[in-house]
Write a protein that holds these residues in place. Structure first.
Motif, PDB file in Angstrom:
ATOM      1  N   ILE A  40       9.906   2.898  -5.116  1.00  0.00           N
ATOM      2  CA  ILE A  40       9.305   3.612  -3.937  1.00  0.00           C
ATOM      3  C   ILE A  40       9.466   3.407  -2.489  1.00  0.00           C
ATOM      4  N   ASN A  41      10.338   4.860  -1.771  1.00  0.00           N
ATOM      5  CA  ASN A  41      10.466   4.049   0.028  1.00  0.00           C
ATOM      6  C   ASN A  41       9.678   3.737   0.796  1.00  0.00           C
ATOM      7  N   LEU A  42       8.725   3.610   1.238  1.00  0.00           N
ATOM      8  CA  LEU A  42       7.504   3.685   2.024  1.00  0.00           C
ATOM      9  C   LEU A  42       8.521   3.381   3.236  1.00  0.00           C
ATOM     10  N   ILE A  43       9.605   3.168   3.823  1.00  0.00           N
ATOM     11  CA  ILE A  43       9.660   3.218   5.173  1.00  0.00           C
ATOM     12  C   ILE A  43      10.230   3.732   5.691  1.00  0.00           C
ATOM     13  N   LEU A 317      12.881  -1.720  13.897  1.00  0.00           N
ATOM     14  CA  LEU A 317      11.627  -1.761  13.443  1.00  0.00           C
ATOM     15  C   LEU A 317      11.548  -2.293  11.807  1.00  0.00           C
ATOM     16  N   ILE A 318      12.585  -1.693  11.306  1.00  0.00           N
ATOM     17  CA  ILE A 318      12.167  -1.743   9.904  1.00  0.00           C
ATOM     18  C   ILE A 318      12.590  -2.985   9.341  1.00  0.00           C
ATOM     19  N   GLU A 319      13.195  -4.590  10.444  1.00  0.00           N
ATOM     20  CA  GLU A 319      13.504  -5.604  10.119  1.00  0.00           C
ATOM     21  C   GLU A 319      12.418  -5.950  10.035  1.00  0.00           C
ATOM     22  N   GLY A 320      11.190  -6.225  10.274  1.00  0.00           N
ATOM     23  CA  GLY A 320       9.772  -6.622   9.522  1.00  0.00           C
ATOM     24  C   GLY A 320       9.140  -5.989   8.559  1.00  0.00           C
ATOM     25  N   MET A 321       9.659  -4.542   8.290  1.00  0.00           N
ATOM     26  CA  MET A 321       8.676  -4.302   7.317  1.00  0.00           C
ATOM     27  C   MET A 321       9.654  -4.155   5.867  1.00  0.00           C
ATOM     28  N   ILE A 322      11.112  -5.260   5.970  1.00  0.00           N
ATOM     29  CA  ILE A 322      11.566  -5.335   4.543  1.00  0.00           C
ATOM     30  C   ILE A 322      10.963  -6.264   3.583  1.00  0.00           C
ATOM     31  N   ALA A 323      10.366  -6.632   3.913  1.00  0.00           N
ATOM     32  CA  ALA A 323       9.658  -8.554   3.008  1.00  0.00           C
ATOM     33  C   ALA A 323       8.310  -7.283   2.325  1.00  0.00           C
ATOM     34  N   PRO A 324       7.117  -6.827   3.144  1.00  0.00           N
ATOM     35  CA  PRO A 324       6.485  -5.706   2.805  1.00  0.00           C
ATOM     36  C   PRO A 324       6.752  -4.808   1.742  1.00  0.00           C
ATOM     37  N   GLN A 325       7.796  -4.490   1.330  1.00  0.00           N
ATOM     38  CA  GLN A 325       9.098  -3.292   0.648  1.00  0.00           C
ATOM     39  C   GLN A 325       9.186  -3.562  -0.365  1.00  0.00           C
ATOM     40  N   GLU A 327       7.617  -7.259  -1.414  1.00  0.00           N
ATOM     41  CA  GLU A 327       7.203  -6.455  -2.089  1.00  0.00           C
ATOM     42  C   GLU A 327       6.978  -5.562  -2.944  1.00  0.00           C
ATOM     43  N   TYR A 328       6.399  -5.092  -2.758  1.00  0.00           N
ATOM     44  CA  TYR A 328       6.015  -3.899  -3.269  1.00  0.00           C
ATOM     45  C   TYR A 328       6.853  -2.964  -4.603  1.00  0.00           C
ATOM     46  N   ASN A 329       7.779  -3.022  -4.090  1.00  0.00           N
ATOM     47  CA  ASN A 329       8.804  -3.032  -5.532  1.00  0.00           C
ATOM     48  C   ASN A 329       9.257  -4.101  -6.518  1.00  0.00           C
ATOM     49  N   GLU A 330       9.078  -5.020  -5.992  1.00  0.00           N
ATOM     50  CA  GLU A 330       8.361  -5.653  -7.199  1.00  0.00           C
ATOM     51  C   GLU A 330       7.649  -6.293  -8.034  1.00  0.00           C
ATOM     52  N   ARG A 331       6.601  -5.790  -6.904  1.00  0.00           N
ATOM     53  CA  ARG A 331       5.574  -5.790  -7.617  1.00  0.00           C
ATOM     54  C   ARG A 331       5.160  -4.345  -8.420  1.00  0.00           C
ATOM     55  N   ARG A 332       5.649  -3.385  -7.879  1.00  0.00           N
ATOM     56  CA  ARG A 332       5.897  -1.983  -8.978  1.00  0.00           C
ATOM     57  C   ARG A 332       6.169  -2.059 -10.050  1.00  0.00           C
ATOM     58  N   LEU A 333       8.081  -3.522 -10.011  1.00  0.00           N
ATOM     59  CA  LEU A 333       8.261  -2.846 -11.450  1.00  0.00           C
ATOM     60  C   LEU A 333       8.192  -3.966 -12.706  1.00  0.00           C
ATOM     61  N   ARG A 334       7.575  -4.925 -11.630  1.00  0.00           N
ATOM     62  CA  ARG A 334       6.336  -5.805 -12.814  1.00  0.00           C
ATOM     63  C   ARG A 334       5.474  -5.175 -13.676  1.00  0.00           C
ATOM     64  N   VAL A 335       4.493  -3.905 -12.628  1.00  0.00           N
ATOM     65  CA  VAL A 335       3.719  -3.191 -13.367  1.00  0.00           C
ATOM     66  C   VAL A 335       4.576  -2.879 -14.176  1.00  0.00           C
ATOM     67  N   GLN A 336       5.315  -1.656 -14.156  1.00  0.00           N
ATOM     68  CA  GLN A 336       6.335  -1.030 -14.396  1.00  0.00           C
ATOM     69  C   GLN A 336       6.779  -2.064 -16.496  1.00  0.00           C
ATOM     70  N   TRP A 337       6.783  -3.046 -15.823  1.00  0.00           N
ATOM     71  CA  TRP A 337       7.209  -4.218 -17.481  1.00  0.00           C
ATOM     72  C   TRP A 337       6.176  -4.323 -18.165  1.00  0.00           C
ATOM     73  N   ASP A 404      -1.383  -3.730  -0.418  1.00  0.00           N
ATOM     74  CA  ASP A 404      -1.358  -4.653   0.719  1.00  0.00           C
ATOM     75  C   ASP A 404      -0.175  -4.526   1.273  1.00  0.00           C
ATOM     76  N   SER A 405       0.636  -4.606   0.387  1.00  0.00           N
ATOM     77  CA  SER A 405       2.356  -4.433   1.323  1.00  0.00           C
ATOM     78  C   SER A 405       2.404  -3.473   1.850  1.00  0.00           C
ATOM     79  N   LYS A 406       1.679  -1.827   1.634  1.00  0.00           N
ATOM     80  CA  LYS A 406       2.041  -0.543   1.917  1.00  0.00           C
ATOM     81  C   LYS A 406       1.168  -0.468   3.121  1.00  0.00           C
ATOM     82  N   GLU A 407      -0.072  -1.278   3.215  1.00  0.00           N
ATOM     83  CA  GLU A 407      -1.087  -1.515   4.292  1.00  0.00           C
ATOM     84  C   GLU A 407      -0.151  -2.326   5.692  1.00  0.00           C
ATOM     85  N   LEU A 408       0.848  -4.022   4.992  1.00  0.00           N
ATOM     86  CA  LEU A 408       1.402  -3.867   5.915  1.00  0.00           C
ATOM     87  C   LEU A 408       2.554  -3.716   6.831  1.00  0.00           C
ATOM     88  N   ILE A 409       3.478  -2.483   5.847  1.00  0.00           N
ATOM     89  CA  ILE A 409       4.447  -1.817   6.251  1.00  0.00           C
ATOM     90  C   ILE A 409       4.587  -0.786   7.641  1.00  0.00           C
TER      91      ILE A 409
END
Length: 674
Positions: A40-43, A317-325, A327-337, A404-409
């Motif tokens: 999910i592209n939040l950036i 701007l995107i360089e600081g948004m990569i880490a929370p993005q 985190e968001y993708n990893e948690r979403r994949l974990r929820v999907q699993w 929290d990751s979405k707000e951090l982005i």
């Protein structure tokens, strides 16, 4: 080639904006778990809100003079610059550079002349970051920083294009593309022909070049393309300078004013060291051009977002948004699993091994048509043979981390939800404060953007002025009735300069003019409020009504505004002659009104003096009458007769005074009317 590896980070940031956010390891794990490759592209929406703000607040550029001496030169240059903006799509090139600096940390704009004689003479283009290299010592910038000694642009070009522009190098270029296989000996000479020095030297240069640069990096034999390196570099140069009242200009022996001033000893001359900008062009290792130019700055303008303090590498701007993005993708994949994962619990003899095994259960337990054959002779026949459950105890924590990751982005980029179209506060004041804080967080980056944008248009102005330096250059300006011809670089019969472009380019400056639908709507609302407030002043309405019409989107608004000014007797603002005549007429009317007021004041003073004299005469007459009455009473005359006689005398005096006052007032009014 030894610069910091910021280009890899820039490519990664741009990939995240495009939605390419899953690594190869993540894709392999996803395939192993039989999950779907979703990111999910939040950036992108956050970055698009920043880019949309630039498009919304975009401004036009015009040229202004510091004084009226070069007003005509400024008007001509501003008109040409407006045409350049339209024909070269300059705003689009600047917008693309802004998008690159927001995403990657750096964007480039190239301002130059077009090489196509049938195209528009100027070119304003955005340059990909991968094509540009520069001297890393230029910390403050590249275009105006003299510590930056060189800028290089490299790109692949078709061989036929290079040959058409430089036919004198055709033989060397064809040999390079063909791999020196077209009738050449090992020493670089033609078979059966005398050795050619240029080919032999080119062959030797290319052989040395291959030791450090791979051939496929600068040559494509299949496509017949070769890499061109355009090199702009600075070299020290000696210059003779004229010191003119705090301003230094290079001495020009062809300028009669310079020669006359030096011969009379009116100016001070000195020598100094400056930098000359040169241009070289290479096709791989082969130098095609190396020439001097009249430019003071490089034609490539960098748009830096931010610079790293340690190595000065750019980032956006995107360089600081990569880490929370991530985190968001990893948690979403974990929820999907977790939603698909199943926990199986059974005894060792629960299955009928003739039909299925534990591996079969593990492989098919998540299937909606799952089938298992149990063992009827198992020991625990009173209990369920297979227990399948889904443990979702950690799912709420996963969703909390995702939120929290979405707000951090958004927080990392300095953008609030209100700026993204989803208001979380109901108060208009609070909403405005959040939006203002978001814009303040973009202050440094947008300030760098404005600085680079101004430099780019200043380079465009320099190109325009270079074409206007011809002797007695006639340039039409204006449209319709206001159209006139301005003569540049002219001289008066006395030898005084008129509209000298060489002098005016130092005095001209760029001023930004907002030109967006939002700005026009705001201006229109302000004019409407002012007109409503001045409803009882027809003169003010006559001035503001045409301006209000021009701020609307009516197709024929200019003609309607011109008709309104014509009916009201107002001149067209673009018609300088009419404006000057109107100002002279207004000054004459004001002077006549002042003279009339002065005459009226003088006449009023005369009336007041006459009235004072009459009052003094009346007082003296009253004193004389009182003395006469006293004398007549003392002489024995009856008091009643004396009073009657004095009353008649006083009435006659009042009648004479009134007649004199009316006569003086009529005279004053007649003089005032005259």
């Amino acid at each position: 080639m030894e610069q910091p590896e910021w280009r890899l980070r820039a490519k990664l940031a741009n990939a995240y904006y495009d939605g390419k956010q899953l690594s190869e390891t993540q894709r392999w794990n996803i395939r192993q778990e039989d999950l779907e490759e979703r990111a999910i592209n939040l950036i992108r929406p956050v970055i698009n809100s920043v880019l949309g703000q630039e498009a919304k607040s975009r401004t036009d550029v015009k040229v202004e003079a510091d004084d009226d001496t070069h007003a005509d030169v400024a008007e001509v240059t501003s008109s040409r610059l407006k045409e350049l903006e339209r024909e070269t799509r300059a705003h689009m090139a600047v917008s693309e550079a802004y998008a690159s600096m927001v995403k990657k940390g750096l964007g480039w704009v190239h301002v130059s002349r077009s090489s196509d004689p049938l195209a528009y003479p100027y070119r304003f283009e955005s340059v990909p970051v991968d094509e540009m290299w520069w001297d890393w010592r230029g910390q403050k910038g590249v275009t105006l920083d003299h510590r930056c000694r060189w800028v290089v642009r490299s790109r692949m070009v078709d061989l036929d294009e290079v040959e058409a522009g430089m036919p004198e190098h055709r033989a060397i270029l064809r040999q390079s593309v063909s791999g020196w296989s077209e009738g050449m000996d090992d020493d670089g000479s033609h078979l059966g022909q005398p050795e050619r020095y240029d080919l032999a030297s080119a062959y030797e240069n290319e052989s040395r070049f291959a030791l450090t640069v791979k051939k496929w990096d600068w040559l494509d034999s299949a496509r017949k393309m070769i890499r061109l390196y355009e090199v702009w570099y600075r070299v020290p140069a000696e210059v003779v300078v004229l010191h003119l009242g705090g301003r230094n200009v290079p001495y020009d022996a062809k300028d009669p004013r310079h020669v006359e001033a030096v011969s009379r000893g009116l100016v001070k001359l000195s020598k100094g060291i400056t930098s000359q900008v040169r241009r070289a062009l290479y096709a791989g290792p082969h130098r095609l051009i190396d020439e001097g130019t009249t430019k003071r700055h490089f034609p490539y303008v960098p748009f830096f977002a931010f610079r790293d303090d340690e190595d000065s590498s750019p980032y956006g701007l995107i360089e600081g948004m990569i880490a929370p993005q991530d985190e968001y993708n990893e948690r979403r994949l974990r929820v999907q699993w977790m939603l698909k994962a199943r926990q199986v619990e059974m005894d060792s003899d629960a299955l009928d091994t003739e039909f299925n095994t534990i591996d079969d259960i593990a492989a098919n337990v998540m299937r909606p048509d799952f089938v298992a054959i149990t063992n009827p002779n198992r020991q625990n026949r009173n209990q369920t043979a297979i227990k399948i459950r889904n443990d979702l105890q950690m799912q709420p924590e996963q969703f909390a981390i995702m939120a929290d990751s979405k707000e951090l982005i958004q927080a990392t980029a300095g953008r609030y939800t209100n700026q993204l179209g989803s208001a979380q506060v109901q108060s208009g004041i609070a909403n405005s404060m959040l939006i203002e804080q978001g814009e303040q967080s973009m202050g440094e980056m947008n300030d760098n953007y404005s600085y680079a944008r101004r430099i780019a248009f200043e380079l465009a102005v320099d190109e325009i002025l270079e074409d206007l330096k011809g002797e007695r250059t006639q340039v039409p300006v204006g449209t319709g009735k206001t159209r006139r011809v301005v003569v540049l670089n002219d001289w008066t019969p006395e030898g005084m300069p008129i509209n000298q472009v060489g002098d005016a380019h130092i005095k001209t400056s760029l001023a930004e003019v907002p030109n967006t639908p939002a700005y026009r709507q705001q201006s229109q609302q302000q004019l409407a409020q002012i007109i409503q407030a001045l409803g009882n002043n027809p003169q003010a309405i006559a001035v503001l009504a045409p301006a209000y019409i021009e701020s609307t989107s009516v197709n024929n608004r200019e003609q309607v505004a011109a008709d309104l000014r014509k009916v009201s007797g107002l001149p067209d603002p673009s018609d300088k002659e009419a404006v000057a005549n109107a100002e002279k007429q207004q000054q004459g009317m004001q002077q006549a009104q002042m003279e009339q007021q002065a005459q009226l004041a003088a006449a009023t003073l005369d009336v007041q003096v006459s009235a004072a004299e009459r009052n003094r005469a009346s007082a003296q007459q009253a004193m004389a009458n009182a003395a006469l009455i006293q004398q007549r009473i003392e002489a024995g005359e009856p008091q009643a007769n004396v009073a009657e006689t004095m009353a008649k005398t006083e009435q006659a005096m009042r009648a004479d005074a009134a007649a004199n006052e009316d006569q003086i007032l009529e005279q004053v009014l007649a003089e005032a009317a005259a």
